[in-house]
Structures are given as structure tokens and as C-alpha cells.
Design a protein around this motif. Structure first.
Motif, PDB file in Angstrom:
ATOM      1  N   ILE A  27       1.040  -1.245  -0.090  1.00  0.00           N
ATOM      2  CA  ILE A  27       0.083  -0.018   0.202  1.00  0.00           C
ATOM      3  C   ILE A  27       1.000   1.368   0.036  1.00  0.00           C
ATOM      4  O   ILE A  27       1.537   1.460   0.913  1.00  0.00           O
ATOM      5  CB  ILE A  27      -0.833   0.023   1.143  1.00  0.00           C
ATOM      6  CG1 ILE A  27      -1.896  -1.285   1.105  1.00  0.00           C
ATOM      7  CG2 ILE A  27      -1.721   1.366   1.419  1.00  0.00           C
ATOM      8  CD1 ILE A  27      -2.880  -1.363   2.531  1.00  0.00           C
ATOM      9  N   GLY A  28       0.900   1.879  -0.915  1.00  0.00           N
ATOM     10  CA  GLY A  28       1.739   3.159  -1.354  1.00  0.00           C
ATOM     11  C   GLY A  28       1.602   4.218  -0.139  1.00  0.00           C
ATOM     12  O   GLY A  28       0.609   4.122   0.374  1.00  0.00           O
ATOM     13  N   TYR A  29       2.601   5.063   0.199  1.00  0.00           N
ATOM     14  CA  TYR A  29       2.631   5.863   1.007  1.00  0.00           C
ATOM     15  C   TYR A  29       1.568   7.114   1.003  1.00  0.00           C
ATOM     16  O   TYR A  29       1.035   7.907   1.799  1.00  0.00           O
ATOM     17  CB  TYR A  29       4.125   6.703   1.369  1.00  0.00           C
ATOM     18  CG  TYR A  29       4.886   5.651   1.929  1.00  0.00           C
ATOM     19  CD1 TYR A  29       4.822   5.149   3.032  1.00  0.00           C
ATOM     20  CD2 TYR A  29       5.824   5.040   1.076  1.00  0.00           C
ATOM     21  CE1 TYR A  29       5.768   4.300   3.694  1.00  0.00           C
ATOM     22  CE2 TYR A  29       6.967   4.351   1.622  1.00  0.00           C
ATOM     23  CZ  TYR A  29       6.503   3.898   2.776  1.00  0.00           C
ATOM     24  OH  TYR A  29       7.598   2.879   3.565  1.00  0.00           O
ATOM     25  N   HIS A  30       1.171   7.233  -0.465  1.00  0.00           N
ATOM     26  CA  HIS A  30       0.007   8.531  -0.615  1.00  0.00           C
ATOM     27  C   HIS A  30      -1.364   7.798  -1.148  1.00  0.00           C
ATOM     28  O   HIS A  30      -2.092   8.428  -1.651  1.00  0.00           O
ATOM     29  CB  HIS A  30       0.443   9.283  -1.929  1.00  0.00           C
ATOM     30  CG  HIS A  30       1.946   9.939  -1.605  1.00  0.00           C
ATOM     31  ND1 HIS A  30       1.757  10.809  -0.555  1.00  0.00           N
ATOM     32  CD2 HIS A  30       3.061   9.849  -2.021  1.00  0.00           C
ATOM     33  CE1 HIS A  30       3.054  11.390  -0.776  1.00  0.00           C
ATOM     34  NE2 HIS A  30       3.863  10.528  -1.469  1.00  0.00           N
ATOM     35  N   ASP A  31      -1.328   6.236  -0.789  1.00  0.00           N
ATOM     36  CA  ASP A  31      -2.605   5.736  -1.130  1.00  0.00           C
ATOM     37  C   ASP A  31      -3.740   6.131  -0.002  1.00  0.00           C
ATOM     38  O   ASP A  31      -3.589   6.522   1.179  1.00  0.00           O
ATOM     39  CB  ASP A  31      -2.677   4.143  -0.680  1.00  0.00           C
ATOM     40  CG  ASP A  31      -3.558   3.314  -1.310  1.00  0.00           C
ATOM     41  OD1 ASP A  31      -4.840   3.551  -1.150  1.00  0.00           O
ATOM     42  OD2 ASP A  31      -3.114   2.457  -2.334  1.00  0.00           O
ATOM     43  N   SER A  32      -4.943   6.414  -0.667  1.00  0.00           N
ATOM     44  CA  SER A  32      -6.041   6.959   0.192  1.00  0.00           C
ATOM     45  C   SER A  32      -6.579   5.861   1.081  1.00  0.00           C
ATOM     46  O   SER A  32      -7.191   6.207   2.224  1.00  0.00           O
ATOM     47  CB  SER A  32      -7.132   7.257  -0.731  1.00  0.00           C
ATOM     48  OG  SER A  32      -7.735   6.321  -1.417  1.00  0.00           O
ATOM     49  N   ARG A  33      -6.211   4.562   1.161  1.00  0.00           N
ATOM     50  CA  ARG A  33      -6.498   3.628   2.116  1.00  0.00           C
ATOM     51  C   ARG A  33      -5.862   3.904   3.293  1.00  0.00           C
ATOM     52  O   ARG A  33      -6.037   3.176   4.379  1.00  0.00           O
ATOM     53  CB  ARG A  33      -6.222   2.217   1.506  1.00  0.00           C
ATOM     54  CG  ARG A  33      -7.315   2.023   0.201  1.00  0.00           C
ATOM     55  CD  ARG A  33      -7.059   0.641  -0.331  1.00  0.00           C
ATOM     56  NE  ARG A  33      -5.859   0.568  -0.957  1.00  0.00           N
ATOM     57  CZ  ARG A  33      -4.966  -0.512  -1.037  1.00  0.00           C
ATOM     58  NH1 ARG A  33      -5.575  -1.631  -0.834  1.00  0.00           N
ATOM     59  NH2 ARG A  33      -4.053  -0.598  -1.770  1.00  0.00           N
ATOM     60  N   LEU A  34      -4.720   4.648   3.358  1.00  0.00           N
ATOM     61  CA  LEU A  34      -3.911   4.641   4.467  1.00  0.00           C
ATOM     62  C   LEU A  34      -4.799   5.977   5.564  1.00  0.00           C
ATOM     63  O   LEU A  34      -5.004   6.723   4.995  1.00  0.00           O
ATOM     64  CB  LEU A  34      -2.259   5.219   4.324  1.00  0.00           C
ATOM     65  CG  LEU A  34      -1.508   4.111   3.686  1.00  0.00           C
ATOM     66  CD1 LEU A  34      -0.170   5.127   3.523  1.00  0.00           C
ATOM     67  CD2 LEU A  34      -1.464   2.918   4.449  1.00  0.00           C
ATOM     68  N   LYS A  35      -4.569   5.403   6.772  1.00  0.00           N
ATOM     69  CA  LYS A  35      -5.167   6.386   7.793  1.00  0.00           C
ATOM     70  C   LYS A  35      -4.446   6.372   8.901  1.00  0.00           C
ATOM     71  O   LYS A  35      -3.713   5.355   9.143  1.00  0.00           O
ATOM     72  CB  LYS A  35      -6.512   5.865   8.382  1.00  0.00           C
ATOM     73  CG  LYS A  35      -7.638   5.488   6.998  1.00  0.00           C
ATOM     74  CD  LYS A  35      -7.815   6.657   6.327  1.00  0.00           C
ATOM     75  CE  LYS A  35      -8.995   6.074   5.315  1.00  0.00           C
ATOM     76  NZ  LYS A  35      -9.215   6.916   4.181  1.00  0.00           N
ATOM     77  N   ILE A  36      -4.309   7.575   9.661  1.00  0.00           N
ATOM     78  CA  ILE A  36      -3.472   7.699  11.034  1.00  0.00           C
ATOM     79  C   ILE A  36      -4.264   6.868  12.014  1.00  0.00           C
ATOM     80  O   ILE A  36      -5.432   7.202  12.118  1.00  0.00           O
ATOM     81  CB  ILE A  36      -3.283   9.212  11.390  1.00  0.00           C
ATOM     82  CG1 ILE A  36      -2.539   9.553  10.189  1.00  0.00           C
ATOM     83  CG2 ILE A  36      -2.475   9.267  12.799  1.00  0.00           C
ATOM     84  CD1 ILE A  36      -2.371  11.197  10.308  1.00  0.00           C
ATOM     85  N   SER A  37      -3.492   6.176  12.730  1.00  0.00           N
ATOM     86  CA  SER A  37      -4.178   5.159  13.978  1.00  0.00           C
ATOM     87  C   SER A  37      -4.385   6.181  14.928  1.00  0.00           C
ATOM     88  O   SER A  37      -3.266   6.635  15.651  1.00  0.00           O
ATOM     89  CB  SER A  37      -3.423   4.141  14.043  1.00  0.00           C
ATOM     90  OG  SER A  37      -3.641   3.398  15.144  1.00  0.00           O
ATOM     91  N   PRO A  38      -5.344   6.334  15.504  1.00  0.00           N
ATOM     92  CA  PRO A  38      -5.433   7.135  16.748  1.00  0.00           C
ATOM     93  C   PRO A  38      -4.627   6.349  17.950  1.00  0.00           C
ATOM     94  O   PRO A  38      -4.459   7.309  19.064  1.00  0.00           O
ATOM     95  CB  PRO A  38      -6.967   7.129  17.108  1.00  0.00           C
ATOM     96  CG  PRO A  38      -7.634   6.981  15.782  1.00  0.00           C
ATOM     97  CD  PRO A  38      -6.683   6.032  15.240  1.00  0.00           C
ATOM     98  N   ASP A  39      -4.572   5.078  18.102  1.00  0.00           N
ATOM     99  CA  ASP A  39      -3.892   4.558  19.108  1.00  0.00           C
ATOM    100  C   ASP A  39      -2.594   4.090  19.106  1.00  0.00           C
ATOM    101  O   ASP A  39      -1.840   3.520  19.874  1.00  0.00           O
ATOM    102  CB  ASP A  39      -4.721   3.491  19.709  1.00  0.00           C
ATOM    103  CG  ASP A  39      -4.660   2.304  18.908  1.00  0.00           C
ATOM    104  OD1 ASP A  39      -4.281   2.307  17.673  1.00  0.00           O
ATOM    105  OD2 ASP A  39      -5.586   1.267  19.204  1.00  0.00           O
TER     106      ASP A  39
END
Length: 100
Positions: A62-74
Motif C-alpha cells: 500500500i503506497g505511502y500516498h494511497d487513500s486507504r492509509l489512515k492515521i491510527s489514533p492509538d
């Protein structure tokens, strides 16, 4: 006439209120999990590579600019997959802020 409208509203509300929580308590976004498809994964199951995050479970990068990447709150990795599939394409991948 009001019964069908009430039924539509209650069905719509149930669909949007169906998201589930991560073990640490934050809610997975519904667009990522459909209410049941996300779970924490050990950091060793996801590795940073030159092109992006390598997800061992799915075998994809999953590429670094992929929209599927999200920041994990925990601060932990969480992976969202379609139900009943292991080697599918990930819906979302939550990564620690330091890794994003």
C-alpha cells in the motif's frame, strides 16, 4: 405513508451507526469497516518498504500516498479487510503517526 418513511430512516440510521470499536476504544470509520471488518494487527505483520507498507496478510504493498492509509489514533496498526477473505485487497490500513 409515514410508516415507510420511518422504516427508511431507521434502516439508514442502523447502517451508519453500525461501526465497531478498536480494542482501545476509538471507532473505526464506517467506510473502512462496514461495521465489522477491521482489527488490530501486530507491527510485524506490516512493514515499511521503499514503495509503501507491505502487508503480509494480503501480500500487497500500500503506497505511502494511497487513500486507504489512515492515521491510527492509538498508535497501533489496524487492518480492514472484506469479510471472509484473507488474501483480498485491504479496504483501509491504519498506521502509527510516526510511520505515516
Amino acid at each position: 405513508m409515514s410508516f415507510p418513511l420511518g422504516l427508511i430512516i431507521s434502516v439508514s440510521f442502523a447502517a451508519t451507526a453500525d461501526a465497531h470499536s478498536a480494542p482501545s476504544g476509538w471507532l473505526y470509520p464506517y467506510q473502512c469497516c462496514s461495521g465489522r471488518d477491521c482489527q488490530p494487527v501486530h507491527g510485524t505483520a506490516v512493514k515499511e518498504g521503499p514503495e509503501g507498507y507491505v502487508v503480509e496478510i494480503t501480500g500487497e504493498v500500500i503506497g505511502y500516498h494511497d487513500s486507504r492509509l489512515k492515521i491510527s489514533p492509538d498508535g497501533d496498526f489496524h487492518l480492514c479487510l472484506p469479510p471472509g477473505s484473507i488474501r483480498s485487497r485491504a479496504i483501509c490500513l491504519f498506521v502509527p503517526p510516526r510511520s505515516f
